[in-house]
Design an enzyme around this catalytic site. Structure first.
Site, short mmCIF file in Angstrom:
data_model
loop_
_atom_site.label_atom_id
_atom_site.label_comp_id
_atom_site.label_asym_id
_atom_site.label_seq_id
_atom_site.Cartn_x
_atom_site.Cartn_y
_atom_site.Cartn_z
N THR A 95 1.21 -26.71 74.48
CA THR A 95 -0.23 -26.66 74.73
C THR A 95 -0.71 -28.08 74.94
O THR A 95 -0.08 -29.04 74.48
CB THR A 95 -0.97 -26.09 73.51
N TRP A 132 -26.59 -20.81 67.58
CA TRP A 132 -25.53 -21.33 68.46
C TRP A 132 -26.04 -21.44 69.89
O TRP A 132 -26.72 -20.55 70.38
CB TRP A 132 -24.33 -20.39 68.45
N LYS A 158 -24.63 -26.07 67.31
CA LYS A 158 -25.54 -25.33 66.44
C LYS A 158 -26.86 -26.10 66.32
O LYS A 158 -26.91 -27.18 65.73
CB LYS A 158 -24.91 -25.14 65.06
N GLU A 188 -0.52 -19.92 75.60
CA GLU A 188 0.05 -18.90 74.72
C GLU A 188 0.06 -17.51 75.35
O GLU A 188 0.68 -16.59 74.81
CB GLU A 188 -0.77 -18.82 73.41
P1 AMP Z 1 -4.52 -24.07 78.19
O1 AMP Z 1 -3.66 -23.47 77.19
O2 AMP Z 1 -4.44 -25.56 78.27
O3 AMP Z 1 -4.38 -23.45 79.52
O4 AMP Z 1 -6.04 -23.80 77.72
C1 AMP Z 1 -6.51 -22.52 77.43
C2 AMP Z 1 -7.99 -22.54 77.24
O5 AMP Z 1 -8.65 -22.85 78.47
C3 AMP Z 1 -8.58 -21.22 76.85
O6 AMP Z 1 -8.45 -20.96 75.48
C4 AMP Z 1 -10.03 -21.38 77.26
O7 AMP Z 1 -10.77 -22.10 76.30
C5 AMP Z 1 -9.91 -22.21 78.50
N1 AMP Z 1 -10.01 -21.36 79.69
C6 AMP Z 1 -9.02 -20.87 80.45
N2 AMP Z 1 -9.51 -20.14 81.48
C7 AMP Z 1 -10.85 -20.18 81.37
C8 AMP Z 1 -11.93 -19.61 82.11
N3 AMP Z 1 -11.74 -18.91 83.21
N4 AMP Z 1 -13.18 -19.85 81.65
C9 AMP Z 1 -13.41 -20.57 80.55
N5 AMP Z 1 -12.44 -21.14 79.82
C10 AMP Z 1 -11.17 -20.94 80.22
#
Ligand code: AMP
Length: 541
Positions: free
Chosen positions: A185, A447, A442, A330
Site C-alpha cells: 500500500t 462532519w 469536524k 487490498e
Molecule cells: P490505494 O490502495 O493506494 O489504491 O488507495 C485506496 C484508496 O484510494 C481508497 O481507500 C480510497 O480512499 C481512495 N479511492 C480509490 N478510488 C477512489 C474513488 N473513485 N473515489 C474516491 N476515493 C477513491
C-alpha cells in the site's frame, strides 16, 4: 458425490496459454523512453515469456521467491507479469515514486531475490541499492533511454538472459491459492503494508473487470493503462488483456497531456484508465489542441474521486464517457463502478450525472456494506454514512507478515475488510465515498466531507485542482482550509470570493472556509500514485 464439475485450477499460466492459442495475431504496443513505438504480437510475447520463465529458472528462482520490478508500463514488464507467476514465483511490483526509506523497507520486507529495472530508472534504484539485503541480481531492461545504465552490482541484461532461455513449455503444478503477485500500500500512515494476490484472485479479478457492466473489456478493445504497472497491477488490465485478447498500449514514462493524447488518437484507443490527476492534465491539453478521440468509448477514472465537473466536461466538450470506479490495493483493486442502470435512462441529465459521480455499484463477487461506530449495519438510504466494509474472492484477508500486533486490525473476525473509507450507499446500491476516515473535518461537532467540498470548488471556472483539509480552530474545533490551484489561463486572477459564494449555495455558512482560508497554490502535493497528499497540506495549516 458424483457428477460434480472438474477441479480446474485458476492459475496465471492458463491465461498465458489462452493468449497464445487464441490471439497470436493481436498486437501489443509500447512507447519507449526515446519516444519510439515498439510493436509485436501475442504470439511473440508468448514465446519470449516462456524463454524468460526458463531463464529465471536457470537463475535459481524457485516457487514462492519474490521477483521485483522497478519499471514503467511496457511489453517487457508484461512479459515479467506472466513469466514470474507461471514459474510459481511472486511478482512484486515496486512503486518507483516511493520515498527512498519506504523503498528500502519494502525490498527488504518482501525479501526480493531479483529486481528487473528499466535502464531509465536504474539511477534511482542504484542510489538505494547499498541498503538492500539479499538481492541476488539486477536485470536491466534497455528502454532506449539516452543515458547509460547506472552502476548496480551483479547486473544482467534482459535480452541476453532471454535469448539464452530455453523454449520448453513446462509449468510447475501450481495450486490456485498460492501467491502470484504482491503490492505494498502507498502507506500514508506507518510502514507500507504488503498485500499478496493469489493466482485465483488474479484470474477471477481479470474476469470480473472484463464483464460488460464492469470495465467491459473485449477482444475488440484497445486499452491504454496510464495507471502504472506498479500501482495495484495496473488495475489488473494486463491480465484482462491476455484473457480477452484485447490490445494493450503501454505508455512508458510520458504521462502528461500531449503524449497521452497522441497515443489515444494514433492507436485508436477504446478504453483508457488512470487517476483523476492524469485526466485533468489531459483535459487542459485538449482545450488547447485538437485530437481525434472518436475511438475512445470509456475513460476509467479511479484511485481518487472523479469530480462531476470533469465527467461533464469530457462528455460535453469531447464526447468521452468517464466511468468512475473505486478500489484499493487490498481489493485487487476493482470494488465498484458507476454505470447507470437501465431504469435510470429516463432520469434527468442532472440526476444521471449525480449518479455517475458516485463510486458506484459493487461488481459481481464483491460485497459491500456500511457500518456505524458500533459496527452496526447502516441502511442503504443514500444519506446514512459510515465506514465501508468489503468482502469477496479478490479482497485481501490479511497483510503479508504484518509486524505490529494490530497490523491486521482492518480484517474483521467475521470475514470483512474495513476500508477506512467513509461512504453512503443509496437504494439503488450505488456507493459514494464521502471521505477517508482520517480526512473528515469536524466543525462545530458536525462532519464535513472534504471530497464534496473539493468537488464543488473544482466545478468553479478556472479551477484546476482543490484539496480541503482541517485546521485547529478555537471556536469551531476544526475549520476547513481550501487549497486551490488555478488553470494556466486563470493563474493570479481567480478570486476567493467567487469560490466562497459558490460554496455557500451548498454548505452552511459556518462550514465554509473563511476567505483567508481559501489559499491559492501552484500545485497540490501528490502521493507516489498521484493522489492528493493531504498530510503535507495538513502540516502547513
Ligand atoms: P490505494 O490502495 O493506494 O489504491 O488507495 C485506496 C484508496 O484510494 C481508497 O481507500 C480510497 O480512499 C481512495 N479511492 C480509490 N478510488 C477512489 C474513488 N473513485 N473515489 C474516491 N476515493 C477513491
Amino acid at each position: 458425490m458424483k457428477g460434480l464439475m472438474m477441479d480446474y485450477n485458476l492459475t496465471v499460466d492458463r491465461i498465458l496459454l489462452r493468449a497464445e492459442k487464441m490471439f497470436p495475431e493481436q498486437e501489443i504496443v509500447s512507447r519507449l523512453a526515446n519516444g519510439s513505438i515498439h510493436r509485436y504480437k501475442y504470439g511473440e510475447f508468448f514465446s519470449r515469456t516462456i524463454k524468460l520463465m526458463n531463464a529465471l529458472r536457470a537463475l535459481g528462482v524457485k516457487p514462492g521467491d519474490r521477483v521485483a520490478t522497478f519499471a514503467w508500463n511496457s511489453y517487457r514488464h508484461m512479459e515479467i507479469y506472466f513469466a514470474v507467476p507461471a514459474l510459481g514465483a511472486v511478482l512484486h511490483t515496486l512503486n518507483i515514486r516511493l520515498f527512498p526509506e519506504q523503498l528500502v523497507y519494502i525490498v527488504n520486507h518482501a525479501k526480493d531475490k531479483l529486481i528487473f529495472v528499466d535502464k531509465s530508472l536504474s539511477g534511482m534504484l542504484a542510489a538505494q541499492e547499498p541498503h538492500f539485503k539479499g538481492v541476488q541480481n539486477y536485470i536491466v531492461m534497455d528502454d532506449l533511454h539516452a543515458e547509460p545504465a547506472a552502476s548496480l552490482p551483479n547486473t544482467l541484461d534482459y535480452e541476453a538472459i532471454l535469448s539464452a532461455g530455453k523454449d520448453t513449455i513446462e509449468f510447475p503444478t501450481i495450486e490456485e491459492g498460492t501467491a502470484a503477485g504482491m503490492c505494498y500500500t502507498s502507506g500514508t500512515t506507518g510502514e507500507p503494508k504488503g498485500v499478496l494476490y493469489s493466482h485465483r484472485s488474479i484470474f477471477l479479478h481479470a474476469m470480473g473487470i472484463s464483464m460488460t457492466d464492469s470495465l467491459a473489456i473485449s477482444n475488440r478493445d484497445v486499452i491504454l493503462p496510464v495507471v502504472p504497472m506498479f500501482h495495484v497491477m495496473s488495475w489488473g488490465i494486463p491480465f484482462a488483456c491476455c484473457l480477452t485478447g484485447a490490445k494493450p498500449v503501454y505508455p512508458g514514462a510520458q504521462l502528461i497531456g500531449k503524449p497521452i493524447a497522441e497515443l489515444l488518437e494514433k492507436e485508436r484507443v477504446t478504453i483508457a484508465a488512470g487517476v483523476p490527476t492524469i485526466w485533468n492534465v489531459l483535459l487542459q491539453h485538449l482545450q488547447k489542441e485538437t485530437h481525434d478521440l472518436s475511438s475512445l468509448k470509456t475513460m476509467v477514472v479511479g484511485g481518487s474521486a472523479a469530480p462531476r465537473s470533469m465527467i461533464e466536461a469530457y462528455e460535453k466538450k469531447f464526447g468521452v464517457s468517464i466511468l468512475h470506479a473505486w478500489g484499493m490495493t487490498e481489493t485487487s483493486p476493482l470494488g465498484t463502478v458507476s454505470r447507470l442502470k437501465k431504469h435510470m435512462d429516463t432520469w434527468s441529465e442532472d440526476e444521471k450525472y449525480k449518479v455517475r459521480a458516485k463510486q458506484g455499484m459493487a461488481v459481481p463477487l464483491v460485497e459491500v456494506k456500511i457500518v456505524d461506530d458500533e459496527n452496526k449495519d447502516l441502511p442503504w438510504d443514500g444519506s446514512s454514512s459510515g465506514e465501508l466494509l468489503v468482502r469477496g474472492p479478490w479482497i485481501a484477508s490479511s497483510y503479508y507478515n504484518a509486524e505490529t500486533p494490530d497490523g491486521n486490525a482492518a480484517f474483521t473476525k467475521d470475514g470483512w475488510f474495513r476500508t477506512g473509507d467513509v461512504a453512503t450507499i443509496d437504494s439503488n446500491g450505488f456507493m459514494e465515498i464521502t471521505d477517508r476516515k482520517k480526512d473528515l473535518i469536524k466543525t462545530r461537532g458536525e462532519w464535513i466531507s472534504s471530497v464534496e467540498m473539493e468537488n464543488i470548488i473544482m466545478s468553479y471556472a478556472g479551477v484546476l485542482e482543490a484539496a480541503v483539509v482541517g485546521r485547529p480552530d478555537e471556536v469551531r474545533g476544526e475549520a476547513p482550509v481550501a487549497f486551490v490551484v488555478a488553470t494556466a489561463e486563470k493563474k493570479g486572477t481567480l478570486d476567493a470570493k467567487g469560490i466562497h459564494d459558490l460554496l455557500s449555495e451548498k454548505f452552511a455558512h459556518w462550514q465554509i472556509p473563511k476567505l483567508s482560508d481559501i489559499r491559492f497554490i501552484d500545485a497540490v502535493p501528490k502521493t507516489s500514485v498521484g493522489k492528493f497528499d493531504k498530510k503535507v497540506l495538513r502540516k502547513q495549516v
